[in-house]
Design a protein around this motif. Sequence first.
Motif, PDB file in Angstrom:
ATOM      1  N   PHE A 120      13.732  84.396  42.628  1.00 51.17           N
ATOM      2  CA  PHE A 120      14.006  84.123  44.112  1.00 51.17           C
ATOM      3  C   PHE A 120      12.809  84.469  45.019  1.00 51.17           C
ATOM      4  CE2 PHE A 120      17.945  84.154  41.867  1.00 51.17           C
ATOM      5  CZ  PHE A 120      18.630  83.100  42.291  1.00 51.17           C
TER       6      PHE A 120
ATOM      7  N   GLN B 133      15.131  88.549  40.363  1.00 49.45           N
ATOM      8  CA  GLN B 133      15.079  87.515  39.244  1.00 49.45           C
ATOM      9  C   GLN B 133      16.417  87.898  38.304  1.00 49.45           C
ATOM     10  OE1 GLN B 133      12.559  88.505  35.675  1.00 49.45           O
ATOM     11  NE2 GLN B 133      11.271  86.789  36.482  1.00 49.45           N
TER      12      GLN B 133
ATOM     13  N   GLN C 186      14.309  74.989  40.273  1.00 51.72           N
ATOM     14  CA  GLN C 186      13.190  75.518  39.455  1.00 51.72           C
ATOM     15  C   GLN C 186      13.483  75.034  37.995  1.00 51.72           C
ATOM     16  OE1 GLN C 186      13.705  79.923  39.836  1.00 51.72           O
ATOM     17  NE2 GLN C 186      14.208  79.479  41.815  1.00 51.72           N
TER      18      GLN C 186
ATOM     19  N   SER D  86      16.033  80.647  30.000  1.00 46.51           N
ATOM     20  CA  SER D  86      16.161  80.021  31.302  1.00 46.51           C
ATOM     21  C   SER D  86      16.385  81.293  32.323  1.00 46.51           C
ATOM     22  CB  SER D  86      17.412  79.212  31.257  1.00 46.51           C
ATOM     23  OG  SER D  86      18.334  80.092  31.204  1.00 46.51           O
ATOM     24  N   ARG D  87      15.682  81.301  33.395  1.00 43.31           N
ATOM     25  CA  ARG D  87      15.817  82.387  34.365  1.00 43.31           C
ATOM     26  C   ARG D  87      15.619  81.731  35.734  1.00 43.31           C
ATOM     27  NH1 ARG D  87      10.812  84.970  32.161  1.00 43.31           N
ATOM     28  NH2 ARG D  87       9.091  84.314  33.522  1.00 43.31           N
ATOM     29  N   LEU D  88      16.096  82.444  36.606  1.00 43.70           N
ATOM     30  CA  LEU D  88      15.840  82.121  37.908  1.00 43.70           C
ATOM     31  C   LEU D  88      15.098  83.139  38.933  1.00 43.70           C
ATOM     32  CD1 LEU D  88      19.484  80.724  38.833  1.00 43.70           C
ATOM     33  CD2 LEU D  88      17.329  79.405  38.926  1.00 43.70           C
TER      34      LEU D  88
ATOM     35  N   SER E  33      19.139  74.840  42.296  1.00 46.60           N
ATOM     36  CA  SER E  33      17.927  75.566  42.842  1.00 46.60           C
ATOM     37  C   SER E  33      18.282  76.951  42.669  1.00 46.60           C
ATOM     38  CB  SER E  33      17.541  74.936  44.344  1.00 46.60           C
ATOM     39  OG  SER E  33      18.372  74.936  45.005  1.00 46.60           O
ATOM     40  N   GLY E  34      19.681  77.203  42.586  1.00 43.75           N
ATOM     41  CA  GLY E  34      20.323  78.633  42.419  1.00 43.75           C
ATOM     42  C   GLY E  34      20.730  79.261  43.513  1.00 43.75           C
ATOM     43  N   LYS E  35      21.311  78.049  44.502  1.00 44.86           N
ATOM     44  CA  LYS E  35      21.814  78.835  45.907  1.00 44.86           C
ATOM     45  C   LYS E  35      23.312  79.421  45.528  1.00 44.86           C
ATOM     46  CE  LYS E  35      22.964  74.704  47.488  1.00 44.86           C
ATOM     47  NZ  LYS E  35      22.407  73.703  46.466  1.00 44.86           N
ATOM     48  N   THR E  36      24.082  78.869  44.724  1.00 43.46           N
ATOM     49  CA  THR E  36      25.327  79.595  44.273  1.00 43.46           C
ATOM     50  C   THR E  36      24.727  80.983  43.613  1.00 43.46           C
ATOM     51  OG1 THR E  36      26.615  77.600  44.059  1.00 43.46           O
ATOM     52  CG2 THR E  36      27.350  79.535  43.114  1.00 43.46           C
ATOM     53  N   THR E  37      24.114  80.781  42.541  1.00 41.48           N
ATOM     54  CA  THR E  37      23.668  82.149  42.142  1.00 41.48           C
ATOM     55  C   THR E  37      23.093  83.175  42.817  1.00 41.48           C
ATOM     56  OG1 THR E  37      23.040  80.869  40.185  1.00 41.48           O
ATOM     57  CG2 THR E  37      22.147  82.926  40.068  1.00 41.48           C
ATOM     58  N   LEU E  38      22.296  82.851  43.943  1.00 44.19           N
ATOM     59  CA  LEU E  38      21.687  83.920  44.890  1.00 44.19           C
ATOM     60  C   LEU E  38      23.014  84.335  45.543  1.00 44.19           C
ATOM     61  CD1 LEU E  38      19.768  85.296  46.171  1.00 44.19           C
ATOM     62  CD2 LEU E  38      19.198  83.175  47.668  1.00 44.19           C
TER      63      LEU E  38
END
Lengths: 215, 410
Positions: free
Chosen positions: A21, A10, A213, A17-19, A40-45
């Motif tokens: 996974f 997380q 998300q 705001s939070r993501l 969707s948070g690809k780059t963040t992941l």
Amino acid sequence: MSAIRIKSLQLSFNAQSRLNFPDWTVDKQSEALILGPSGSGKTTLLHLLSGLVSPSNGEIEVNGYKLHEMSGRQLDKFRKSQVGIVFQQPHLIKSLTVMENLQLARYLGDQQQDDKWIQEIIDHLNLAGIKDRNVSRISQGQAQRVAIARSIMNKPSVLFGDEPTASLDDENCEKVIRLLKQEAKLCGATLIIATHDQRVKRTFGHQLVLKPQQG
Amino acid sequence: MNIFYLSYKNILSRPLSSLLSWLLLSFGVCVVVLLLLLSDRFKDEVTRNSAGVDLVIGAKGSPLQIILSSIFHIDFPTGNIDISDIMPFTKNRYIERTTPLSLGDSYNGYRIVGTIQNYGALYDAQLDLGSWFDAPLEAVIGSQVASEMGLKTGDRFSSQHGLDEEGDDHGDHGFEVVGILKSTGLVIDRLILVDMQSIWMVHDHEHEEEAETDSLVAIPDWGSKLSAKQIEEHQITSLLVKFRSPMGAVMLPNQVNQTSNLQAASPAFEASRLFSILENVTKVMNFLGLIIIAISGVSVFISLLNSLKDRKYEIAILRSIGASRRLVLSGILFEGLIITGFGVITGFLLGHSIILILFKQLLGRSAGFMSFAPGEGLLFIACIAIGIFASVIPAVMAYRTDISKTLAQG
């Protein structure tokens, strides 16, 4: 042991705001895709996996390195030795030549300059003709190849691609994916690509699909 | 490949703004260095050349002009004074020693000074070759006169009336070089010294009458004897005075100035007056130089800040490859320091070269390229401090770059 293992991961940006996974595991020296629409948070992941940002909660392990427990300085060291990243734009250092960009990567990775290795990569990626040219005077396709060369300069154990094909035409898209797979194999690295590019989808078996998300 | 090389290449990648910063700093440093060196060398020059002289007695006029013409041999003399007027000062209890000067003639721009042997002692000038003048029309020349005019002992030359090269020749009254002085680094290097009586001989255009022995008056101070007629008729330009006691400084100027045609001038006083006039000019110029240096600091700052905007992504990439925050910080600091370092060094080189050329041109001798004025060290440190100061904010900004955010924006 797996190359990548994430559990209850997380990342909070602020109170609202939070993501989150999904849990995920990737075997060593395999290839995997992270799919999903933008936001969707690809780059963040990918940033989490490469230690550019630390998670708020959960566990994240890359080749035995427990990233969630490491300090900023330890993460710098982790990136030097374990990680190679290719971005959508090549973003080479404009004041340097092709060769110097590669040597810089070796230097930043605390590695001895290894002319044989550099030469091998240059030949492999067909950069011999432009190696002494300033990077502002090479084509987009050439620049992307230099970026790939740079990412594997320190023989990483994980090679990440962040939308590496998004700005390429079909022909170059296929070429870049082929090169990434080929170079990952050369280094014995696990290849993880985050993309929403449908053209890439069919060439990868292992896939993680992220859902959009709410912020 | 290392971080210095990257800094260096980054500077070259924006040649115009780097050039501007470099030029500004070089120029600013050059101006300040020039002023520091000039005032230092100037003070040194003045002090050394007036070391043996406490007071100069000349004709009424500007005291500064008396000093300039009689000590530094640059301005024109104020006029002549009668020997009879100054006789009282040759034997005065406040005075240790006096030296008469007769100016006004020259040879190819080099001034001829009619004086006595003691003039050399005043400046600790030693003979390199030959001997001191002993008879009329014998000359002892300074080292620079000898080297530049190619004069040797035994050579003859004729003097010209006036102090520039266009004066009339005195024709058949040829001087003979009997001695050459060792180099002293003082004004005396550029002078031709002759016996005071030679000057009278050259100007009288009549053969000196045989002095009647019985009417000779001895002037022990000068080590010579003059006839009553000479004392009555002849004139000199000025009298250099060395005090016996500090009381002289109190008593003598008044005593001199009361004599209708005489004027006393103190080298120390006139020099400090000259310094204070120049000081104001120096202050303004110094201020200008410092402003230019400050502007160059601002230009380094702006240039780094601007380039950082373009390079935000590059820095994030460096970090993603594994560069630590500290490495990125030192890279930017180096960029600022390389430019300032270069600017300072060229500024110093330029300033010292100009002084060197100036001394060669004006005084005909080397000023010592590597000799520094007090204050130059401080200037150097201040410039480097400005360089650090100008690059520290951009460097800290680079240090703080949020890699993840920057890369996500790319």
